[in-house]
Structure formats: structure tokens, C-alpha cells
Design a protein around this motif. Structure first.
Motif, PDB file in Angstrom:
ATOM      1  N   GLU A   2     -21.283 -27.262  13.496  1.00 23.21           N
ATOM      2  CA  GLU A   2     -22.522 -28.031  13.616  1.00 23.21           C
ATOM      3  C   GLU A   2     -23.004 -28.154  15.056  1.00 23.21           C
ATOM      4  N   GLU A   3     -22.125 -27.841  16.003  1.00 20.86           N
ATOM      5  CA  GLU A   3     -22.534 -27.925  17.392  1.00 20.86           C
ATOM      6  C   GLU A   3     -23.246 -26.651  17.855  1.00 20.86           C
ATOM      7  N   GLU A   4     -23.281 -25.624  17.003  1.00 19.23           N
ATOM      8  CA  GLU A   4     -23.993 -24.398  17.364  1.00 19.23           C
ATOM      9  C   GLU A   4     -25.442 -24.739  17.696  1.00 19.23           C
ATOM     10  N   PRO A   5     -25.973 -24.223  18.817  1.00 17.68           N
ATOM     11  CA  PRO A   5     -27.344 -24.563  19.197  1.00 17.68           C
ATOM     12  C   PRO A   5     -28.404 -23.947  18.292  1.00 17.68           C
ATOM     13  N   HIS A   6     -28.011 -22.897  17.548  1.00 16.53           N
ATOM     14  CA  HIS A   6     -29.026 -22.251  16.711  1.00 16.53           C
ATOM     15  C   HIS A   6     -28.336 -21.608  15.512  1.00 16.53           C
ATOM     16  N   ASN A   7     -29.000 -21.647  14.377  1.00 20.14           N
ATOM     17  CA  ASN A   7     -28.474 -21.035  13.165  1.00 20.14           C
ATOM     18  C   ASN A   7     -29.049 -19.631  13.029  1.00 20.14           C
ATOM     19  N   TYR A   8     -28.312 -18.640  13.516  1.00 20.33           N
ATOM     20  CA  TYR A   8     -28.800 -17.270  13.476  1.00 20.33           C
ATOM     21  C   TYR A   8     -28.732 -16.674  12.078  1.00 20.33           C
ATOM     22  N   LEU A   9     -27.917 -17.249  11.194  1.00 17.51           N
ATOM     23  CA  LEU A   9     -27.853 -16.720   9.836  1.00 17.51           C
ATOM     24  C   LEU A   9     -29.223 -16.795   9.164  1.00 17.51           C
ATOM     25  N   GLY A  10     -29.922 -17.904   9.388  1.00 18.75           N
ATOM     26  CA  GLY A  10     -31.263 -18.031   8.822  1.00 18.75           C
ATOM     27  C   GLY A  10     -32.203 -16.964   9.359  1.00 18.75           C
ATOM     28  N   ASP A  11     -32.100 -16.664  10.652  1.00 18.99           N
ATOM     29  CA  ASP A  11     -32.933 -15.616  11.247  1.00 18.99           C
ATOM     30  C   ASP A  11     -32.616 -14.256  10.629  1.00 18.99           C
ATOM     31  N   ILE A  12     -31.315 -13.999  10.436  1.00 19.12           N
ATOM     32  CA  ILE A  12     -30.905 -12.717   9.863  1.00 19.12           C
ATOM     33  C   ILE A  12     -31.467 -12.562   8.451  1.00 19.12           C
ATOM     34  N   VAL A  13     -31.379 -13.609   7.654  1.00 18.53           N
ATOM     35  CA  VAL A  13     -31.910 -13.569   6.285  1.00 18.53           C
ATOM     36  C   VAL A  13     -33.408 -13.281   6.314  1.00 18.53           C
ATOM     37  N   GLU A  14     -34.145 -13.929   7.202  1.00 23.25           N
ATOM     38  CA  GLU A  14     -35.591 -13.706   7.283  1.00 23.25           C
ATOM     39  C   GLU A  14     -35.915 -12.266   7.664  1.00 23.25           C
ATOM     40  N   HIS A  15     -35.164 -11.717   8.645  1.00 15.61           N
ATOM     41  CA  HIS A  15     -35.407 -10.328   9.047  1.00 15.61           C
ATOM     42  C   HIS A  15     -35.072  -9.376   7.901  1.00 15.61           C
ATOM     43  N   ARG A  70     -21.634 -11.806  31.182  1.00 16.32           N
ATOM     44  CA  ARG A  70     -22.074 -13.188  31.404  1.00 16.32           C
ATOM     45  C   ARG A  70     -22.573 -13.848  30.126  1.00 16.32           C
ATOM     46  N   TRP A  71     -22.789 -13.052  29.090  1.00 17.35           N
ATOM     47  CA  TRP A  71     -23.298 -13.616  27.852  1.00 17.35           C
ATOM     48  C   TRP A  71     -22.235 -14.455  27.151  1.00 17.35           C
ATOM     49  N   CYS A  72     -22.707 -15.457  26.434  1.00 23.48           N
ATOM     50  CA  CYS A  72     -21.843 -16.264  25.569  1.00 23.48           C
ATOM     51  C   CYS A  72     -22.403 -16.131  24.156  1.00 23.48           C
ATOM     52  N   MET A  73     -21.723 -15.348  23.331  1.00 25.27           N
ATOM     53  CA  MET A  73     -22.274 -15.020  22.017  1.00 25.27           C
ATOM     54  C   MET A  73     -21.385 -15.542  20.901  1.00 25.27           C
ATOM     55  N   GLY A  74     -22.004 -16.225  19.948  1.00 26.26           N
ATOM     56  CA  GLY A  74     -21.282 -16.624  18.756  1.00 26.26           C
ATOM     57  C   GLY A  74     -21.266 -15.484  17.755  1.00 26.26           C
ATOM     58  N   VAL A  75     -20.456 -15.616  16.713  1.00 27.54           N
ATOM     59  CA  VAL A  75     -20.308 -14.553  15.721  1.00 27.54           C
ATOM     60  C   VAL A  75     -21.633 -14.259  15.018  1.00 27.54           C
ATOM     61  N   GLU A  76     -22.403 -15.288  14.721  1.00 33.71           N
ATOM     62  CA  GLU A  76     -23.678 -15.085  14.051  1.00 33.71           C
ATOM     63  C   GLU A  76     -24.591 -14.198  14.887  1.00 33.71           C
ATOM     64  N   PHE A  77     -24.613 -14.451  16.204  1.00 28.92           N
ATOM     65  CA  PHE A  77     -25.503 -13.682  17.064  1.00 28.92           C
ATOM     66  C   PHE A  77     -25.042 -12.228  17.160  1.00 28.92           C
ATOM     67  N   VAL A  78     -23.735 -12.008  17.130  1.00 26.56           N
ATOM     68  CA  VAL A  78     -23.221 -10.640  17.154  1.00 26.56           C
ATOM     69  C   VAL A  78     -23.714  -9.874  15.925  1.00 26.56           C
ATOM     70  N   LEU A  79     -23.657 -10.509  14.746  1.00 27.68           N
ATOM     71  CA  LEU A  79     -24.167  -9.859  13.540  1.00 27.68           C
ATOM     72  C   LEU A  79     -25.663  -9.600  13.670  1.00 27.68           C
ATOM     73  N   TYR A  80     -26.367 -10.504  14.291  1.00 29.97           N
ATOM     74  CA  TYR A  80     -27.806 -10.352  14.544  1.00 29.97           C
ATOM     75  C   TYR A  80     -28.059  -9.079  15.358  1.00 29.97           C
ATOM     76  N   LEU A  81     -27.253  -8.887  16.399  1.00 26.32           N
ATOM     77  CA  LEU A  81     -27.401  -7.695  17.239  1.00 26.32           C
ATOM     78  C   LEU A  81     -27.121  -6.413  16.458  1.00 26.32           C
ATOM     79  N   LEU A  82     -26.123  -6.479  15.582  1.00 26.82           N
ATOM     80  CA  LEU A  82     -25.797  -5.289  14.789  1.00 26.82           C
ATOM     81  C   LEU A  82     -26.930  -4.952  13.816  1.00 26.82           C
TER      82      LEU A  82
END
Length: 353
Positions: free
Chosen positions: A261-274, A305-317
Motif C-alpha cells: 500500500e505504500e507504493e506511490p503508484h499502481n502500475y498494474l492499472g496502467d498495464i491493464v489500460e494499455h 540510479r533508477w528505483c523500480m518496483g516489480v509492477e514497473f518492470v512488467l510495464y517496461l516489458l
């Protein structure tokens, strides 16, 4: 009466710092207890009654207190606003166990209102420190003090705020011709609370079903937040990419923290939309699209220097798999910094050549 009132207010003013300190102390404790109980909440607030408000209360017709500073229940008030209606009773029970219950007001509970009456719903009770806590050095100065606790949902809080703004605190305040409209509105607020509760439970059940399906290797399920979350936890190639990134000095979040819940952004929602935008409807289709070697892409895109969560890594893929379906404009609109959007798209283009 004036002399008595003046002496009560003077005594209260003298001890106001103690009451204010007690309010803050209880607020912080309640906040901490909610976190420990893993209960989502909107906010916790507390206050000590102002001398002006106390004066007004003591001057109301029909109000009489033999010992106002002991008898008035809300010299200190604590309000907890929760998201779900079933949490009101649950947290109320928990807090009554942490403090000592002096009294409870049932008039704001559903059973306290007849079918043809409106009103705001919440749990009201008066509490004081339990003996075990009052013996602790940091609490000993507040021994004997009490506070009024109000527990309600966000919607109940909204109803209370709006009806207060309309100056409708009880049935008799409302012009007769407006009562039917207010009854209907009150019913809608209660219904919305019930519907949100049902939505929460249905979402939790859907997440459990998606997790079981993905674990069993069932890929022909719709792509949504629940199934995508389960996919992220189970898909082995993603772990390989994470290992590659870690070897290059990037430390993505642990898989167990995907839904932190401390994640600053929910990238899963972005991935679903894309995925919806480019026509990917199922986990099977997503897995097929991602069945590529991303070693070159990681080499080009990695920035220590990047700090990437797992969700963002999937976003990049996802972007690396279909770079032609993305643009700098699309990514910046989705929240990417322009320079990062360009870097990611350039890395994806290089990896495909």
C-alpha cells in the motif's frame, strides 16, 4: 449561575493544555491500533472542546450538569472515519477492549432509527483509559480523563457534514415538504455503504479465484487487476529479468511487495489500460506477447540510479514487446517523465534491431 459558569470555564481554561494533549495522545494511539489491525481508514482526528463551545453548551436550555468537567462526555472528542460499514462495529469492539467503556449512544445506530426517520449513522461511545494503560508513565497524567469516540464510514461522514451544513440535526428541523426527499437521500447513502461492502468482498473473491487459476496454469482468463497481480507473482521469466536488472545494479522491490500500500503508484492499472488499448484481453495473450528475450532491452534501458518496483518492470516489458503501440506522448500522458519515455522507447527500438 453566572458565577458558577465563570468558575467552570476558568477551571477548564486552566486545564485545556492537558485536555488537548490527551486528545493528541489518544488520536496517535488509535491511529497506531488501526495500522496494527491492518484496517484501512480515511482519517483519525481529535480535539479538545474550545472554552467558547463549552460555554455555549452549558447555557443551552434544559442542560444541567452537577459537575460539568466530569459529566460532559465530549470535552475531548476523537473521530475515526473508515471506508467500510462492517469495520465500524469491528473497530468499535477493538477500541472498547483497549479502553474502558463508560457509556454508549445508540441513537445513531440503524436500530435507533425507525423506518420512516432519517439521520446520520455512526457509533458513539464514551471511553476512558483502562487501568493497565493509566499506570504507564506516559499515560499516568491523563488518569481519570475520558473522551467521546465517533466511528463512521466516509459516506456516513459525508451525510453528517451535509446535513449539518443544512442545519438539519433532527427530524423536527426539516420543513415537512422536504422530509420525503431527505428520507430518500438517507436511504441512498445507506445503500451505497452496503454496495461498497459487497464490491469489496466480490473483488477479494475474484482475486482469490484468479490466483488459484494462474497457479494451476489456466491462462484463458480475462486480464484485469486481479489476474495480472496473480500473473506477476507466478510468471518465472519476470523473475529472470529482475535478476538481470539486479546484476546491473538495480534492485527492484521484492515480489511480495507487489501490492504494497505504500507504493506511490499502481502500475498494474496502467498495464491493464494499455493492454485493453492494444487488444490484449487475456493472460494467455499477454504471456504470448511477452515470450521474448529481453536481455538486450535490459542492457539498453538499465539505469543504476533508477528505483523500480516489480509492477514497473512488467510495464517496461510490455512497452519493449510492442514499442510501435507506444509513443512519447502516450507515455508522458500516462505519467512518464519525457526523458524516461524517450529512453525506454529508444531501448525498445534498439533491442528489436
Amino acid at each position: 449561575m453566572t458565577d458558577d459558569l465563570d468558575s467552570v470555564i476558568a477551571a477548564y481554561r486552566k486545564n485545556l493544555p492537558l485536555y488537548a494533549s490527551f486528545a493528541n495522545k489518544v488520536r496517535d494511539l488509535v491511529d497506531e491500533l488501526l495500522v496494527i489491525n491492518k484496517t484501512k481508514f480515511h482519517f483519525v482526528e481529535a480535539r479538545a472542546k474550545s472554552p467558547e463551545s463549552l460555554t455555549e453548551k452549558l447555557q443551552r436550555p434544559g442542560k444541567s450538569y452537577s459537575n460539568p468537567l466530569s459529566d460532559i462526555p465530549d470535552l475531548v472528542g476523537v473521530r475515526v472515519v473508515l471506508y467500510y460499514s462492517d469495520d465500524v462495529a469491528k473497530i468499535g469492539k477493538m477500541l472498547k477492549g483497549e479502553f474502558e467503556l463508560i457509556g454508549e449512544e445508540l441513537g445513531h445506530q440503524p436500530k435507533g432509527l425507525s423506518a420512516d426517520r432519517f439521520g446520520y449513522l455512526s457509533l458513539h461511545c464514551v471511553l476512558r483509559l483502562a487501568t493497565r494503560r493509566s499506570k504507564l508513565s506516559e499515560w499516568s497524567r491523563y488518569k481519570g480523563l475520558h473522551f467521546e469516540l465517533q466511528l463512521r464510514t466516509v459516506l456516513q461522514h459525508s451525510w453528517a457534514a451535509v446535513s449539518h451544513a443544512l442545519q438539519y440535526k433532527k427530524e423536527g428541523d426539516v420543513p415537512h415538504e422536504l422530509r420525503r426527499k431527505l428520507h430518500r437521500l438517507a436511504g441512498l447513502f445507506e445503500l451505497a455503504d452496503e454496495e461498497f461492502l459487497e464490491l469489496r468482498d466480490l473483488a477479494a473473491e475474484k482475486a482469490r479465484e484468479a490466483s488459484v487459476a494462474v497457479k494451476k496454469g489456466v491462462d484463458e482468463i480475462g486480464l484485469d487487476i486481479s489476474s495480472l497481480q496473480a500473473f506477476v507473482r507466478q510468471w518465472k521469466p519476470l523473475k529472470d529479468v529482475l535478476n538481470e536488472l539486479e546484476a546491473r545494479g538495480i534492485n527492484p522491490a521484492d515480489l511480495e511487495d507487489v501490492r504494497d500500500e505504500e507504493e506511490p503508484h499502481n502500475y498494474l492499472g496502467d498495464i491493464v489500460e494499455h493492454c485493453e488499448r492494444i487488444g490484449i484481453r487475456t493472460i494467455s495473450e499477454l504471456k504470448k506477447m511477452l515470450s521474448k528475450d529481453f536481455t538486450s532491452f535490459v542492457e539498453y534501458v538499465a539505469e543504476p540510479r533508477w528505483c523500480m518496483g516489480v509492477e514497473f518492470v512488467l510495464y517496461l516489458l510490455l512497452i519493449a514487446s510492442r514499442p510501435k503501440d507506444f509513443s512519447v506522448e502516450i507515455l508522458t500522458h500516462a505519467g512518464f517523465h519525457e526523458n524516461i519515455a524517450k529512453r525506454v522507447l529508444n531501448a525498445a527500438a534498439k533491442a528489436q534491431t
